[in-house]
Design a protein around this motif. Structure first.
Motif, mmCIF file in Angstrom:
data_model
loop_
_atom_site.group_PDB
_atom_site.id
_atom_site.type_symbol
_atom_site.label_atom_id
_atom_site.label_comp_id
_atom_site.label_asym_id
_atom_site.label_seq_id
_atom_site.Cartn_x
_atom_site.Cartn_y
_atom_site.Cartn_z
ATOM 1 N N THR A 117 -0.432 38.789 25.690
ATOM 2 C CA THR A 117 -1.787 39.321 25.876
ATOM 3 C C THR A 117 -1.783 40.841 25.982
ATOM 4 N N ILE A 172 -2.590 39.417 21.696
ATOM 5 C CA ILE A 172 -3.076 38.074 21.380
ATOM 6 C C ILE A 172 -4.241 37.716 22.298
ATOM 7 N N ARG A 173 -5.301 37.162 21.693
ATOM 8 C CA ARG A 173 -6.464 36.739 22.472
ATOM 9 C C ARG A 173 -6.766 35.252 22.322
ATOM 10 N N ARG A 174 -6.021 34.568 21.469
ATOM 11 C CA ARG A 174 -6.244 33.146 21.233
ATOM 12 C C ARG A 174 -4.957 32.380 21.530
ATOM 13 N N GLY A 188 -8.538 35.447 10.533
ATOM 14 C CA GLY A 188 -9.008 36.720 11.053
ATOM 15 C C GLY A 188 -8.266 37.227 12.268
ATOM 16 N N GLU A 189 -7.590 36.319 12.971
ATOM 17 C CA GLU A 189 -6.907 36.762 14.185
ATOM 18 C C GLU A 189 -5.714 35.855 14.468
ATOM 19 N N PRO A 190 -4.577 36.421 14.871
ATOM 20 C CA PRO A 190 -3.402 35.602 15.183
ATOM 21 C C PRO A 190 -3.597 34.773 16.438
ATOM 22 N N VAL A 191 -2.792 33.742 16.555
ATOM 23 C CA VAL A 191 -2.867 32.787 17.659
ATOM 24 C C VAL A 191 -1.471 32.613 18.250
ATOM 25 N N SER A 209 0.926 35.327 13.986
ATOM 26 C CA SER A 209 0.850 34.475 15.182
ATOM 27 C C SER A 209 2.222 34.330 15.826
#
Length: 282
Positions: A73, A78-80, A156-159, A191
């Motif tokens: 974080t 990372i936000r997911r 759109g965003e890594p996990v 990710s």
């Protein structure tokens, strides 16, 4: 859902069999939790006869989780998060760790243990950025099709996918690899995959002898438990870039660029290994 009385006067959610030990509840007891029953405590006492280090392993796994989530974080942005095989809620859960660093962090927990489902959903009633999915992790296609998981995996965003002390409850090695690969393939570029896993070095030493005896001791309750070699655990990160220090004993693991704050006691036979890896951006 109908609740049933239990021997100590509390309530047992429908579907929870208190006469048979649960992986999640035994782990809860190892951490000093209260969401467990005599069947879990009796098995834990049997485990301690073979592996008195078990509470050290449990605490090391929680330390690892806290360090990994905090680093992902704060430093990796990372936000997911997907916490697969999340277990029973404890004092510091994935969403609490992540949201302490970034209040916008979103977490989906996945587990199908009835005890975990009951407690997990109750815990998350007042948190709109955290969800719980009751699903069988050995059926990744079904898990990935779940609306909460699918939304988190939108491009759109890594996990970050966390699989802590989960994959060693799948007995067949090739099946385990296939399951891990299916989840890994679904993650967006950039990710992260974080895994802890029971390890047998297979070298004929003290740890080898201990885990061989331990598997026999718990086979009646956990017939699918499989301790694997470092090479086999490392293969679960196929296609990802392992971060330093690689797949190592949890007592030796540290965040990238960090160090181990305190060494485990010298006489601990460490059988839990972990690692974190990143999916290439292209």
């Amino acid at each position: 859902m109908t609740d049933q009385p239990r021997n100590d006067g509390g309530l047992v959610a429908h579907g929870i069999d208190t006469t048979r030990p649960s992986v999640a509840r035994v782990y809860d007891y190892a951490l000093g939790g209260k969401d467990n029953y005599e069947s879990d405590r009796e098995l834990y006492r049997q485990i301690l006869k073979v592996a008195p280090e078990t509470p050290v392993w449990a605490k090391a796994n929680r330390r690892w989780l806290s360090e990994v989530i905090t680093w992902l974080t704060a430093d990796a942005g990372i936000r997911r998060f997907i916490d697969a095989g999340s277990g029973l809620p404890t004092a510091d859960n994935t969403h609490q760790i992540a949201q302490r660093v970034n209040a916008d962090a979103s977490v989906v927990y996945v587990d199908n243990d009835p005890s975990v489902v009951a407690h997990g959903r109750a815990l998350l009633l007042d948190n709109d950025r955290t969800q719980f999915t009751a699903a069988d992790l050995t059926k990744p296609d079904q898990v990935l099709a779940d609306p909460a998981i699918a939304a988190l995996l939108e491009p759109g965003e890594p996990v970050a996918l966390v699989m802590a002390l989960m994959l060693h409850h799948i007995s067949d090695y090739e099946e385990t690899r296939a399951i891990a690969q299916t989840y890994a393939d679904a993650l967006p570029p950039g990710s992260y995959l974080a895994i802890t896993h029971a390890c047998n070095p297979g070298d004929g030493g003290d740890v080898d002898a201990m885990v061989t005896e331990l598997i026999e001791k718990v086979r009646h309750a956990f017939p699918n438990l499989a301790f694997r070699s470092v090479a086999e655990i490392s293969s679960l990160f196929s296609g990802f870039e392992l971060l330093d220090p690689g797949v190592v004993k949890l007592g030796d693991w540290h965040v990238p660029g960090g160090r181990v704050d305190e060494d485990p006691p010298a006489d601990v036979r460490d059988a839990i290994y972990g690692g974190v890896a990143r999916k290439p951006a292209s």
